[in-house]
Design a protein around this motif. Structure first.
Motif, PDB file in Angstrom:
ATOM      1  N   GLN A 289      -3.228 121.423 -37.115  1.00 28.15           N
ATOM      2  CA  GLN A 289      -4.400 120.628 -36.745  1.00 28.15           C
ATOM      3  C   GLN A 289      -5.700 121.376 -37.025  1.00 28.15           C
ATOM      4  N   GLU A 292      -6.418 121.160 -40.706  1.00 30.16           N
ATOM      5  CA  GLU A 292      -6.849 119.851 -41.202  1.00 30.16           C
ATOM      6  C   GLU A 292      -8.256 119.513 -40.726  1.00 30.16           C
ATOM      7  N   ARG A 293      -8.612 119.989 -39.539  1.00 28.97           N
ATOM      8  CA  ARG A 293      -9.909 119.634 -38.984  1.00 28.97           C
ATOM      9  C   ARG A 293     -11.006 120.619 -39.347  1.00 28.97           C
ATOM     10  N   GLN A 368       3.966 105.713 -36.873  1.00 31.38           N
ATOM     11  CA  GLN A 368       3.393 107.000 -37.308  1.00 31.38           C
ATOM     12  C   GLN A 368       2.172 107.398 -36.479  1.00 31.38           C
ATOM     13  N   ARG A 369       2.241 107.188 -35.183  1.00 37.89           N
ATOM     14  CA  ARG A 369       1.095 107.588 -34.358  1.00 37.89           C
ATOM     15  C   ARG A 369       1.514 108.283 -33.072  1.00 37.89           C
ATOM     16  N   ASP A 425      -1.724 114.391 -37.064  1.00 32.26           N
ATOM     17  CA  ASP A 425      -2.936 113.581 -37.210  1.00 32.26           C
ATOM     18  C   ASP A 425      -4.179 114.438 -37.057  1.00 32.26           C
ATOM     19  N   GLU A 427      -6.914 113.542 -35.474  1.00 33.81           N
ATOM     20  CA  GLU A 427      -7.621 113.327 -34.209  1.00 33.81           C
ATOM     21  C   GLU A 427      -7.146 114.283 -33.132  1.00 33.81           C
ATOM     22  N   HIS A 429      -4.230 114.150 -31.426  1.00 29.93           N
ATOM     23  CA  HIS A 429      -3.344 113.627 -30.388  1.00 29.93           C
ATOM     24  C   HIS A 429      -1.893 114.003 -30.644  1.00 29.93           C
ATOM     25  N   GLY A 431      -0.017 112.890 -33.108  1.00 32.82           N
ATOM     26  CA  GLY A 431       0.751 111.864 -33.799  1.00 32.82           C
ATOM     27  C   GLY A 431       1.281 112.390 -35.132  1.00 32.82           C
ATOM     28  N   ARG A 433       2.973 111.739 -38.965  1.00 35.96           N
ATOM     29  CA  ARG A 433       3.205 110.743 -40.014  1.00 35.96           C
ATOM     30  C   ARG A 433       3.996 111.359 -41.163  1.00 35.96           C
TER      31      ARG A 433
END
Ligand code: ZN
Length: 460
Positions: A289, A292-293, A368-369, A425, A427, A429, A431, A433
């Motif tokens: 994460q 990615e962020r 996928q969440r 994900d 965001e 959270h 999730g 995918r």
């Protein structure tokens, strides 16, 4: 003439100058800890040729005033220490190192040498390019540290990570000096306080502590026996204590280079030492994460992702860790080392194709969440209100995973995320995918072998 040593850290300069002075070398440093009078005295010594070595930080060196001073000095050499700091792709990038090619322009006749203890091949190329060392000879010593035993285990299974750390220290390193790396300052404070409460001499070190506290803790670590430093990665560059007997990680480093550099602080005296690490599913998710962020541009992200993949690959390996480490630094070890955890207790690889397909299709069918815990609950057919509310108890994947327990499923998901078959994900959270890599496995075109995690240790 005088050798000028470019060094990135004030603490490092002070240690080295103190050690050199003790050994009879005429060494000094110029940095912001000196007042104007002290600095002038050293400049005078320099101009008189009374110094063998002078340590300077790169930003100070770049000042026109310093360059003028050096132009009036008889110079023997520029030594650029921790030269990997010039690498934009590296883990210790210092923008001020980029300016060091000025040395080549201003002092073309003075020999220059760049030194580092950790650089993979792209970083080595970058050092040569950026410091304008194109015609220089390259000397590479082996990256092998045979006296270090590498061990990487999974947390989240049985006793807590800190309990296992304590047991490791008590059983194998009672009264030894060691370093424990944690990801956050908060965690550093917690672990240091907790170890101290268990009767160990453990001190915290991170950038949030006052400089006096940091200096005092570092000095106790260097000068006393059996002190454990619990630190963020802010601690360690240039720490040269020969008898550090263990380096423990309670988090996952972002790259093999960082891991190698941090573990390399153990056993510099050549005697047996341990590199001991625990990591778990949550670490993998957090690092993915963060990457990615991050605000980096795409090119940087690609490099960082590649580095993280290599680190995760090292963790999930079923072969010799040392062979993999050395391969990363373009060196080959013909035979397994016999002194790492995977050599000493070879982990089993198992055909996880079917469980992986179940996990992937469960992520797919729930949209996928959802995160790992939810997906595992669906796979296990858990009686849960949230699952019912979403209607996921009626999916074909509901309850199809009862052949594995919850911990085993966590191991499967961890490895699917490590290998990039599931993406986290943005965001935050958690999730999951599917990715391009998951398709061949879902379609049954490629078998998937995973590492079987060690059975949980029993609490003592
Ligand atoms: Zn090995």
């Amino acid at each position: 003439g005088t050798g000028i040593v470019v060094s990135p850290l004030i603490a490092l300069m002070q240690d080295q100058v103190a050690a050199l002075t003790q050994a009879g070398v005429r060494a000094a440093f110029l940095n912001s800890t000196l007042d104007a009078g002290q600095a002038r005295a050293i400049e005078t010594q320099l101009l008189r040729g009374e110094l063998d070595l002078l340590y300077v930080a790169p930003e100070r060196l770049m000042l026109e005033r310093t360059l003028d001073l050096l132009a009036r000095t008889k110079l023997a050499l520029f030594a650029i220490d921790e030269a990997h700091c010039v690498s934009q792709w590296g883990h210790d990038f210092r923008p001020e190192y980029m300016g060091l090619n000025v040395l080549h322009e201003r002092f073309p006749e003075v020999p220059r040498i760049a030194l580092t203890a950790t650089a993979d091949e792209p970083t080595r190329r970058e050092i040569v390019e950026r410091l304008k060392l194109e015609d220089a000879r390259v000397f590479i010593s082996s990256f092998d540290r045979p006296n270090i035993r590498y061990r990487i285990g999974q947390s989240g299974n049985g006793p807590s990570a800190r309990d296992r750390l304590l047991r490791f220290i008590r059983d194998e390193h009672a009264n030894d000096a060691g370093i424990v790396y944690c990801l956050s300052r908060k965690r550093v404070d917690e672990i240091a306080a907790w170890l101290a409460a268990q009767g160990l001499t453990a001190l915290p070190y991170h950038a949030g502590l006052g400089s006096e506290v940091r200096a005092a803790n570092q000095s106790r670590f260097l000068n006393e026996e059996g002190v454990i430093i619990v630190a963020t990665i802010a601690f360690g560059m240039g720490i040269d204590k020969p008898n550090v007997r263990f380096v423990a990680h309670l988090n996952l480093p972002k790259s093999v280079e960082a891991y190698y550099q941090e573990t390399g602080r153990a056993g510099r005296d050549g005697l047996p030492a341990d590199a001991w690490m625990l990591y778990g599913l949550q670490d993998v998710i957090t690092l993915r994460q963060m990457l990615e962020r991050s605000e980096s541009d795409d090119a940087h992200k690609r490099v960082e992702r590649h580095k993280l993949d290599a680190m995760l690959g090292l963790c999930e390996l079923t072969g010799c860790r040392r062979q993999a480490l050395l391969t990363y630094f373009s060196e080959t070890l013909p035979k397994p080392c016999g002194n790492c955890d995977t050599c000493l207790e070879p982990p089993e690889a198992w055909d996880a194709t079917v469980p992986a397909q179940k996990a992937l299709s469960c992520a797919h069918r729930t949209g996928q969440r959802f995160g790992v815990n939810y997906l595992i609950d669906v796979l296990l057919g858990k009686d849960d209100d949230r699952i019912k509310r979403f209607g996921h108890d009626r999916l074909t994947t509901s309850g199809i995973g009862k052949e594995l327990g919850q911990q085993e499923w966590r191991g499967v998901f961890r490895q699917l995320i490590s290998r990039g078959l599931l993406a986290v994900d943005l965001e935050g959270h958690g999730g999951l995918r599917l990715t391009d890599l998951s398709r061949p496995v879902l379609r049954g075109e490629a078998p998937l072998m995973l590492r079987r995690d060690a059975k949980p240790e029993k609490a003592k």
